[in-house]
Design an enzyme around this catalytic site. Structure first.
Site, PDB file in Angstrom:
ATOM      1  N   CYS A   2      17.414  -0.595  14.417  1.00 36.02           N
ATOM      2  CA  CYS A   2      18.476  -1.411  14.426  1.00 36.02           C
ATOM      3  C   CYS A   2      18.279  -2.710  13.743  1.00 36.02           C
ATOM      4  CB  CYS A   2      18.837  -2.068  16.075  1.00 36.02           C
ATOM      5  SG  CYS A   2      18.992  -0.423  17.185  1.00 36.02           S
ATOM      6  N   ARG A  28      16.995   0.508   7.328  1.00 37.47           N
ATOM      7  CA  ARG A  28      16.062   0.861   8.487  1.00 37.47           C
ATOM      8  C   ARG A  28      16.765   1.817   9.214  1.00 37.47           C
ATOM      9  NH1 ARG A  28      13.370  -3.832   9.751  1.00 37.47           N
ATOM     10  NH2 ARG A  28      13.078  -3.351  11.813  1.00 37.47           N
ATOM     11  N   TRP A  76      21.202   1.800  15.974  1.00 35.67           N
ATOM     12  CA  TRP A  76      20.716   2.857  15.864  1.00 35.67           C
ATOM     13  C   TRP A  76      20.777   3.569  17.539  1.00 35.67           C
ATOM     14  CZ3 TRP A  76      16.401   6.525  16.970  1.00 35.67           C
ATOM     15  CH2 TRP A  76      16.209   7.715  16.115  1.00 35.67           C
ATOM     16  N   ASN A 102      18.615  -5.626  19.527  1.00 37.49           N
ATOM     17  CA  ASN A 102      17.578  -4.426  19.366  1.00 37.49           C
ATOM     18  C   ASN A 102      16.612  -4.360  20.427  1.00 37.49           C
ATOM     19  OD1 ASN A 102      18.691  -4.690  16.717  1.00 37.49           O
ATOM     20  ND2 ASN A 102      16.993  -5.641  15.914  1.00 37.49           N
ATOM     21  N   GLY A 103      16.362  -2.948  20.531  1.00 36.79           N
ATOM     22  CA  GLY A 103      15.374  -2.644  21.649  1.00 36.79           C
ATOM     23  C   GLY A 103      15.999  -2.177  22.803  1.00 36.79           C
ATOM     24  N   GLU A 489       0.205  14.607   4.273  1.00 34.07           N
ATOM     25  CA  GLU A 489       1.144  13.629   3.791  1.00 34.07           C
ATOM     26  C   GLU A 489       1.854  14.228   2.777  1.00 34.07           C
ATOM     27  OE1 GLU A 489       2.191  10.764   4.638  1.00 34.07           O
ATOM     28  OE2 GLU A 489       2.857   9.925   2.999  1.00 34.07           O
ATOM     29  N   LYS A 493       6.147  14.152   3.449  1.00 31.85           N
ATOM     30  CA  LYS A 493       6.865  13.681   2.592  1.00 31.85           C
ATOM     31  C   LYS A 493       8.193  14.939   2.162  1.00 31.85           C
ATOM     32  CE  LYS A 493       6.508  10.288   2.385  1.00 31.85           C
ATOM     33  NZ  LYS A 493       5.592   9.639   3.201  1.00 31.85           N
ATOM     34  N   GLU A 496      10.661  15.423   5.303  1.00 35.90           N
ATOM     35  CA  GLU A 496      11.499  14.115   5.564  1.00 35.90           C
ATOM     36  C   GLU A 496      12.557  13.854   4.553  1.00 35.90           C
ATOM     37  OE1 GLU A 496       9.641  10.367   6.601  1.00 35.90           O
ATOM     38  OE2 GLU A 496       8.085  10.433   5.028  1.00 35.90           O
ATOM     39  N   HIS A 512      -7.140  31.339  10.211  1.00 40.15           N
ATOM     40  CA  HIS A 512      -6.939  31.160  11.792  1.00 40.15           C
ATOM     41  C   HIS A 512      -5.432  31.412  11.986  1.00 40.15           C
ATOM     42  CE1 HIS A 512     -11.152  30.760  12.099  1.00 40.15           C
ATOM     43  NE2 HIS A 512     -11.196  29.952  11.290  1.00 40.15           N
ATOM     44  N   LYS A 609      13.432   3.364   8.948  1.00 38.11           N
ATOM     45  CA  LYS A 609      12.287   3.010   8.443  1.00 38.11           C
ATOM     46  C   LYS A 609      11.223   2.521   9.398  1.00 38.11           C
ATOM     47  CE  LYS A 609       9.949   1.543   4.916  1.00 38.11           C
ATOM     48  NZ  LYS A 609       9.110   2.558   4.201  1.00 38.11           N
TER      49      LYS A 609
HETATM   50  C1  AGP Z   1       6.836   7.738   6.313  1.00 38.15           C
HETATM   51  O1  AGP Z   1       7.251   8.288   5.508  1.00 38.15           O
HETATM   52  C2  AGP Z   1       7.438   7.831   7.660  1.00 38.15           C
HETATM   53  N1  AGP Z   1       8.895   7.588   7.313  1.00 38.15           N
HETATM   54  C3  AGP Z   1       6.861   7.330   8.879  1.00 38.15           C
HETATM   55  O2  AGP Z   1       5.838   8.427   9.321  1.00 38.15           O
HETATM   56  C4  AGP Z   1       5.962   6.168   9.188  1.00 38.15           C
HETATM   57  O3  AGP Z   1       4.892   6.208   8.357  1.00 38.15           O
HETATM   58  C5  AGP Z   1       5.835   6.069  10.436  1.00 38.15           C
HETATM   59  O4  AGP Z   1       6.949   5.666  11.335  1.00 38.15           O
HETATM   60  C6  AGP Z   1       4.903   4.474  10.638  1.00 38.15           C
HETATM   61  O5  AGP Z   1       5.527   3.309  10.254  1.00 38.15           O
HETATM   62  P1  AGP Z   1       4.520   2.207   9.943  1.00 38.15           P
HETATM   63  O6  AGP Z   1       3.653   2.232   9.040  1.00 38.15           O
HETATM   64  O7  AGP Z   1       5.878   0.947   9.693  1.00 38.15           O
HETATM   65  O8  AGP Z   1       4.081   1.789  11.340  1.00 38.15           O
END
Ligand code: AGP
Length: 614
Positions: A2, A28, A76, A102-103, A489, A493, A496, A512, A609
């Site tokens: 949020c 965000r 959110w 927020n929270g 990674e 990528k 997501e 395996h 984010k």
């Molecule tokens: C990365 O592309 C992601 N959107 C997500 O995995 C992110 O890396 C994760 O939420 C950790 O965030 P931070 O680095 O702000 O702690």
């Protein structure tokens, strides 16, 4: 997730600034949005499910255009679906105050029961509305002093929050508080601003005050009074942000993600600046925690992080064990915090985070501290909760990262991991100055390799490949050793931003289980560096091809590249540094698959984010 913005201006309209602030925070992730302003002494709220454009339509009548004091929020959903009714701000039952949050208010059910007993009508399903009514109740017993009412209300609350509250009447007031999620304020002679992210303030000022947990701040133009919940006054220092507004702009690229991928050569240079001691083959850090004496006492390193940051932590494990000979554990922060971790004396807890606000990573770091670990943060956000909660920080210096898919921050995490591993190894006498010098020298030259990977020609080749493979049923990413986390990674990528199914695996695990999935519709991306496991990676490629599976090979091992169907050649570099180059084509491949599929790359569905709640 949020976002909060707020403004108290002297004789100037604030609405446009609030909406612009919400736009800055869009990255965000949110699913509803709203503003509350004071108009002729009364509080007026407009809120909408959906995007900011919906809110702009609701404001188009111009009725609120003259308001000088207001708050805004992008939500959110956590409690209750994303509807107009559940969107913030929420008012108390008499409409005297408006509150954004927020929270999570953990004891909101308990408070809700008490409100029902007092016959106070509830209009939403949110925990936030409950808090708005509590502030309203306390406003009566505080003689109309909003800051006191907020302090009293918060002393009944259990949870994790950042709030901004507005009251109308003859003496309008704007109050902000936090316990967990970040909140910062900026005071100018004719204006007071607040935001959950300093990025939303840089169009007004670079000098901001970060509130601490438990602070309740009263803001007005030229005035900031910060008190603790018990009413005692505290002073908070101002921080100067060296972000520039242009850095938060797309700079001509179609998406923030693409711009951030292209920034990586600069990110590496910035992360290294002033930190390499060429003569001694060592790394210079100011922090006492990174001195020889302290690092010699480290018996183990415990890394906690989430998502992409966790993948950086997995690379860091190879570096720290390989270069410094110190054992390392890497955990999903969300797992570490809820098991009963056994931590040996002398363990250094290493938290890695772009935002510095990830709830699980912060909780894991807190737990590590309680278990007696010293704490080091690798973090990008100056002034974030993580930086302030850790004993020492290696700042990533990647600049603001707007794309939800983390790219340049990951690269900066890898640079910081190499620097930390070299420092640790040098402090413990595991790396000679000549070895240190050679590795750091190569790292300083890495931008040449990165720039090559980002030339028009190489990028066009990756784009063409991505477009050819967009129809694949799914993707398997394989890597070994220090490039195994890069396989994870690459797969993260791709899934997501393109929503294509992708899995990352250590190549040695293929037999395996995953080998059963191989067929012409499943594309395997293999990372193959010229290192001690190159021949094993090569035979993995052959096994996949023998079963009719197409293979894209990424790396610098000529024989692996030779036996694959498709190849992305990466410049040769020391195996310790190969992840820093290998990840770049995987970021671009994911980007172009997502582009070909018409996905909303900077704002992937369901993702935020910064994951500031569990
Ligand atoms: C990365 O592309 C992601 N959107 C997500 O995995 C992110 O890396 C994760 O939420 C950790 O965030 P931070 O680095 O702000 O702690």
């Amino acid at each position: 997730m949020c976002g909060i913005v707020g403004a108290y201006l002297r004789a100037q309209p604030c609405l446009r600034s609030l909406v612009r602030g919400l736009r800055v925070l869009e990255y965000r992730g949110y699913d509803s949005v709203g503003v509350g302003v004071i108009q002729d002494g009364a509080i007026v709220v407009r809120r909408k499910a959906g995007r900011i454009e919906e809110l702009e339509r609701a404001l188009a009548d111009g009725a609120l255009d003259d308001a000088a004091i207001g708050i805004g929020h992008s939500r959110w959903a956590t409690h209750g679906p994303p509807t107009d009714q559940n969107a913030h701000p929420h008012r108390d039952w008499l409409g005297r105050i408006a509150l954004v949050h927020n929270g999570i208010i953990e004891n909101y059910q308990e408070l809700r029961v008490e409100l029902e007993r007092r016959a106070i009508p509830l209009r939403s399903q949110t925990d936030t509305e409950v808090l708005a009514h509590w502030v309203g109740i306390e406003l009566e017993s505080s003689g109309g002093d909003l800051a006191e009412a907020v302090r009293r209300a918060l002393s009944r609350v259990r949870g994790y929050y950042a709030i901004a509250v507005l009251s109308g009447g003859e003496r309008p007031q704007l109050v902000a508080s936090r316990e967990g999620p970040p909140l910062c304020v900026a005071i100018l002679p004719d204006a007071a601003w607040l935001a959950s992210d300093p990025l939303a303030l840089i169009e007004h000022t670079r000098d901001v005050v970060f509130l601490e947990d438990g602070d309740v701040a009263e803001l007005a133009p030229g005035k900031l009074v910060v008190r603790r919940l018990d009413g005692s006054v505290v002073t908070r220092a101002s921080h100067h942000l060296d972000y520039d507004a242009e850095a938060a702009d797309r700079g001509g690229f179609a998406h923030y993600m693409l711009k951030e991928v292209h920034e990586q050569p600069d990110v590496v240079s910035r992360a290294l600046f002033g930190r390499v001691d060429e003569e001694r083959g060592d790394v210079r850090f100011e922090e006492e925690l990174l001195s020889d004496a302290t690092l010699r006492a480290v018996t183990r390193v415990q890394i906690n992080a989430c998502g992409t940051a966790l993948h950086a932590g997995m690379v860091a494990r190879y570096l720290i064990e390989g270069l410094a000979g110190v054992p390392v554990d890497v955990d999903y922060a969300s797992e570490f915090r809820y098991r009963r971790p056994v931590v040996v004396p002398g363990t250094l807890a290493l938290g890695i985070s772009q935002s510095g606000e990830t709830a699980d990573t912060l909780a894991a770091l807190r737990l590590a501290r309680e278990l007696g670990c010293r704490q080091l943060a690798l973090c990008n956000a100056v002034g974030s909760t993580m930086v302030r909660a850790s004993e020492a920080t290696i700042l990533l210096r990647a600049g603001p990262e707007i794309g939800v898919a983390s790219t340049k921050a990951f690269e900066a995490m890898l640079v910081a991991s190499v620097l930390f591993a070299v420092r640790l190894a040098r402090a413990r006498g595991k790396l000679s100055s000549a070895e240190g010098r050679a590795l750091l020298g190569e790292l300083s030259q890495l931008r040449i390799g990165l720039e090559h990977m980002l030339t028009r020609e190489v990028v066009a080749g990756i784009r063409a490949l991505a477009e050819r493979f967009t129809q694949a049923r799914g993707f398997l990413y394989l890597g070994r050793g220090i490039n195994f986390p890069i396989a994870l990674e690459g797969a993260l990528k791709l899934k997501e931003i393109s929503y294509k199914h992708a899995e990352g695996y250590p190549a040695g695990e293929m037999k395996h289980g995953p080998i059963a999935m191989i067929d012409p519709d499943l594309t395997t991306v293999v990372i193959a560096s010229k290192d001690s496991v190159a021949s094993k990676v090569r035979s993995n490629i052959e096994q996949i091809r023998a079963r009719g599976g197409p293979v894209i090979c990424v790396g610098d091992d000529p024989e692996s590249l030779e036996v694959a169907d498709e190849r992305i050649v990466v410049p040769s570099v020391s195996p310790w540094l190969s992840p820093l180059l290998n990840v770049v084509p995987l970021q671009l491949f994911a980007y172009y698959v997502a582009l070909a599929r018409g996905c909303d790359i900077d704002k992937p569905r369901n993702l935020a984010k910064s994951v500031t709640v569990e």
